[in-house]
Design a protein around this motif. Sequence first.
Motif, PDB file in Angstrom:
ATOM      1  N   UNK A 271     -10.507   0.303   5.014  1.00  0.00           N
ATOM      2  CA  UNK A 271      -9.795  -0.814   4.395  1.00  0.00           C
ATOM      3  C   UNK A 271      -8.884  -1.427   5.442  1.00  0.00           C
ATOM      4  N   UNK A 272      -8.307  -2.533   5.097  1.00  0.00           N
ATOM      5  CA  UNK A 272      -7.263  -3.065   5.961  1.00  0.00           C
ATOM      6  C   UNK A 272      -6.003  -2.214   5.766  1.00  0.00           C
ATOM      7  N   UNK A 273      -5.036  -2.355   6.663  1.00  0.00           N
ATOM      8  CA  UNK A 273      -3.773  -1.630   6.562  1.00  0.00           C
ATOM      9  C   UNK A 273      -2.789  -2.479   5.765  1.00  0.00           C
ATOM     10  N   UNK A 274      -2.127  -1.866   4.792  1.00  0.00           N
ATOM     11  CA  UNK A 274      -1.133  -2.568   3.973  1.00  0.00           C
ATOM     12  C   UNK A 274       0.197  -1.827   4.060  1.00  0.00           C
ATOM     13  N   UNK A 275       1.245  -2.571   4.409  1.00  0.00           N
ATOM     14  CA  UNK A 275       2.590  -1.986   4.518  1.00  0.00           C
ATOM     15  C   UNK A 275       3.453  -2.522   3.384  1.00  0.00           C
ATOM     16  N   UNK A 276       4.081  -1.623   2.628  1.00  0.00           N
ATOM     17  CA  UNK A 276       4.924  -2.008   1.494  1.00  0.00           C
ATOM     18  C   UNK A 276       6.278  -1.341   1.628  1.00  0.00           C
ATOM     19  N   UNK A 305      -4.620   7.238   1.569  1.00  0.00           N
ATOM     20  CA  UNK A 305      -3.808   7.717   2.675  1.00  0.00           C
ATOM     21  C   UNK A 305      -2.645   6.807   3.006  1.00  0.00           C
ATOM     22  N   UNK A 306      -1.696   7.349   3.743  1.00  0.00           N
ATOM     23  CA  UNK A 306      -0.601   6.556   4.286  1.00  0.00           C
ATOM     24  C   UNK A 306      -0.276   7.111   5.670  1.00  0.00           C
ATOM     25  N   UNK A 318       0.525  10.532  11.910  1.00  0.00           N
ATOM     26  CA  UNK A 318      -0.809  10.908  11.440  1.00  0.00           C
ATOM     27  C   UNK A 318      -0.982  10.429  10.005  1.00  0.00           C
ATOM     28  N   UNK A 319      -2.239  10.349   9.571  1.00  0.00           N
ATOM     29  CA  UNK A 319      -2.519   9.991   8.182  1.00  0.00           C
ATOM     30  C   UNK A 319      -2.201  11.171   7.270  1.00  0.00           C
ATOM     31  N   UNK A 320      -1.790  10.864   6.049  1.00  0.00           N
ATOM     32  CA  UNK A 320      -1.497  11.894   5.055  1.00  0.00           C
ATOM     33  C   UNK A 320      -1.857  11.349   3.683  1.00  0.00           C
ATOM     34  N   UNK A 342       5.243   2.809   2.372  1.00  0.00           N
ATOM     35  CA  UNK A 342       5.005   2.919   3.821  1.00  0.00           C
ATOM     36  C   UNK A 342       3.746   2.124   4.126  1.00  0.00           C
ATOM     37  N   UNK A 343       3.012   2.506   5.192  1.00  0.00           N
ATOM     38  CA  UNK A 343       1.752   1.851   5.531  1.00  0.00           C
ATOM     39  C   UNK A 343       0.591   2.611   4.900  1.00  0.00           C
ATOM     40  N   UNK A 344      -0.238   1.888   4.138  1.00  0.00           N
ATOM     41  CA  UNK A 344      -1.294   2.514   3.363  1.00  0.00           C
ATOM     42  C   UNK A 344      -2.675   2.059   3.816  1.00  0.00           C
ATOM     43  N   UNK A 345      -3.675   2.898   3.506  1.00  0.00           N
ATOM     44  CA  UNK A 345      -5.074   2.562   3.750  1.00  0.00           C
ATOM     45  C   UNK A 345      -5.949   3.557   3.010  1.00  0.00           C
ATOM     46  N   UNK A 346      -7.251   3.293   2.994  1.00  0.00           N
ATOM     47  CA  UNK A 346      -8.224   4.178   2.364  1.00  0.00           C
ATOM     48  C   UNK A 346      -9.013   4.899   3.450  1.00  0.00           C
TER      49      UNK A 346
END
Length: 667
Positions: A271-276, A305-306, A318-320, A342-346
Motif C-alpha cells: 500500500x502507500x504509506x499514510x501518516x496520521x 503495520x506501522x 522497523x515495521x510493527x 504514526x506512519x501506517x501501511x499494509x
Amino acid sequence: MIVDSIHHCADNLDRFDTKWNRTVENTLVTVTCTGEYTGTVSRNCSSGGMWNEPDYTQCISKSIKNIKTQLDKLLAEDSEFPLVSTILGNLENVTSANNELRTGDLVTASALLEDIAKYVTNHTDKISVDQLENFGSICNDLLEEKYHQSWEEQKDKGTSGITTVVKAVTDYNSVFHNVLDGEFSMLVNKENIVIEVGKTSSAEIIVPDRLQTNDSWIVDSGTEMKLKKNSCSDLTGYSCTFYRNISSLFPKQLLLNREVQPFDGIYDVNSIIADVSIEAESCSDYSLDLRFGHVLGNHSRPVCGFWEFNASNTVNGAWSSFGSLVVDSTDSYTICEYNHTTNFAILMSPERTPSPDNFPFSLISAIGCAISILFLFITIVVHLVLWRYVRTDRSKTLMNLCVALILSYVLFLAGITRTENKAVCTAIAVALHYMFLTDFALMLAEGILIVRMVIIVFPTKSIVHWLLPTCWVVPGIIVGISAGVTKLNGYGNEQFCWLTLDSNLIWAFIGPALIVILINFVIIVLTVHKMMTTKGLARKTLEEKSRIGIESICVILPLFGITWVLGAFSVNEDLVMFQYLFAIFNSLQGLFICLFHCFFNKQVKQGYYHFQRRRKANWSNIVVSTDTSNYYTHTRQQRNSNGIFTQSKEQENGTTYRYASQSLYGN
C-alpha cells in the motif's frame, strides 16, 4: 559496467561527468567532487575489473552547504539567524531546480528538514502559514522517482535513508495545526505527497477531502483515513500525509516479540504509506480506521503495520503490528483499525490469494480427523475388551499406532493454526513433526511384522519388545537433531504451525516418510505375490484371486501410509482432484483402520464370538447356581425341621455353588 580483459577497470565517465581513470582491480578510488560541489566521491574497482556504482554520499552542493550553515546559526540562536520560512524557501529553490541532486544532497536536505521539525516543535511561534507549502514541495522533490536508486543504496547501507524524510514530516505536521486558531483545513497536493492539516469540531474526520483532491492520485489509490472521536474537546487538531511511491524504500524489518527480524521475501509493503497524527491534548479517546488500496496483485494474508521509529537495535526503526487489527480485506483493499497514530501501511505475503478450494480442504480435513479419532477410539476399546482373544504382536503394534494417530489428529486440529504466539507455534510444529514421524515409524513396524509372517510362517520369537520402543525413540532423535541444527528456524510460520516449505527442514519429515512408504510398498508387492503363489490359491479362478488380492490390499493400505503418495501429486495446484483425494484418504485413515482391522477382521469376530459365548456361559452358570441354591435351601429347611442337618448359611451357599459347578461343568 566496463570490463577489462587484464583485470583493470577501464577509463569511465559516470552520469555526473566524474572521470574515473584506469585502475587495478580491488582498489577503492576517491576523487574530489566536480563543479559546484564540495567533498569527495569514492568508487570501488571490484574483482574482475568491474566498476561499482560511485558513492556520492559525501558530495554536497555548495548551495545546500550554505543552507546548512544558515540552519546551524538558527539552532545556535545566533544574533543574525534567519527565519525558518527563509531557510525553507532557499532549500525549495535548490531542490526544485532541474539539475539532478546527488546522494549527499538528498541525505543533507532530509537531515535539514528533520532539524527544522525538531526546532519548531520547541519553538511553535516560529511556524507560519506559508511554510507548509514549502515543506511539502521540498519533500515532494526529494521523493522523485529519479532519486529512488540513491535512496535504495542508503537503505542497503543501513543508514537512515528515506525514513529521515518521513520522520521530519511527522514531527513538523504534528505541531503545525497550532499555527491557526479556530476551524481550518489546509492541503498540499503534490505528485509524490499529499498533506492535509486542520482543526475541526466534527465527530468524524475523513481524509483526504474528496472535493479538494478530486483530480489527485490519492483518490485513485483507494486510501482513506476515518477518525471517530469518542471523548474529545470541541476542536481537534489533526494531520494526515500520504506518500505515493516510497513503500519499497523502507527497510524490510519487522518487530516480532520485541525482536527485529528481516522479512524480505516473506512480506511486501502492499500500500502507500499514510501518516496520521492527532493533537493529544484535545483528543485522547478515538477510533482510527484506515482503508488501504493494494498496489500489488497476487498477494495475501494482510498485516496492519506501522513504522516504529524507536525500535531497539535499529538505525531508523522497523515495521510493527502492535495495536492494530485487520477489520476487512478483499483482493483490492484492506481496512485496518489502530489504537494509536504514526506512519501506517499494509504488509502482505507475495503469494497467490488463497484458493477457493482452501475452505473445502479445511472442512474435509477437520471432519475426517474427527471421524478418525472416533473410530480409532472404538478400535482401541474393542481390542481392550477382547484382548485375551486378540492379543498378538500385530495387535500390540496396532494399539500403539491408534494411540499415535489420535495424538496426531488432536494436535493437528487444536494447534495447526495457532500462529498468534511464536513460541507456542514453534512448540506445536516440533510436536507435530515428532508425532507424524512416530506414525510412519509404527506403519513401518506393521510392515516388518507382516513381511516377517510371510517369510517365517510360524515365527517363534517376538520382536515387539524392542521394535515398539524404537518406533517412539528414533523419531525423537530425528526431531532433536533437526531442532538443534536449525535452532528451531523453520518450525512454524505466519500461516501454519508446521515445517516451512521454503526451508530444507521439511526434508527432515519428507525423507523418512518417503523411505517408509517405499519399504512398505515393496512389502505389499511381496505379500500379495506370496499369497497368489500359495497352493491354496493356485486352483482358484482369476476372479477369485483378484478379489482376494484387492481385499488384502485394502486391509494393508490403511496401516502402511501408502496414500501419502497422493501428497506428491497434490503439490501441483492444477491437480485439484489429487488434493481432494489426499485430504479425504489421509484424514479418514482411522476409519479405514477400524473397518478392516476391527469390524471386518476375522480374529476380532472370533474373539467377539468367544467373548459372547463365555459371557452367556457365565450367565447360565449364575442362573443354575441360583436355582440349585434355592433347592438346597428348601431341603435344609425340611431337614432342620426334622433335626437332621444344621449348617450356617455362608457355608451352605459356598458348598452348594461348588457342587453345582462340579455337577454341571465337571471342574
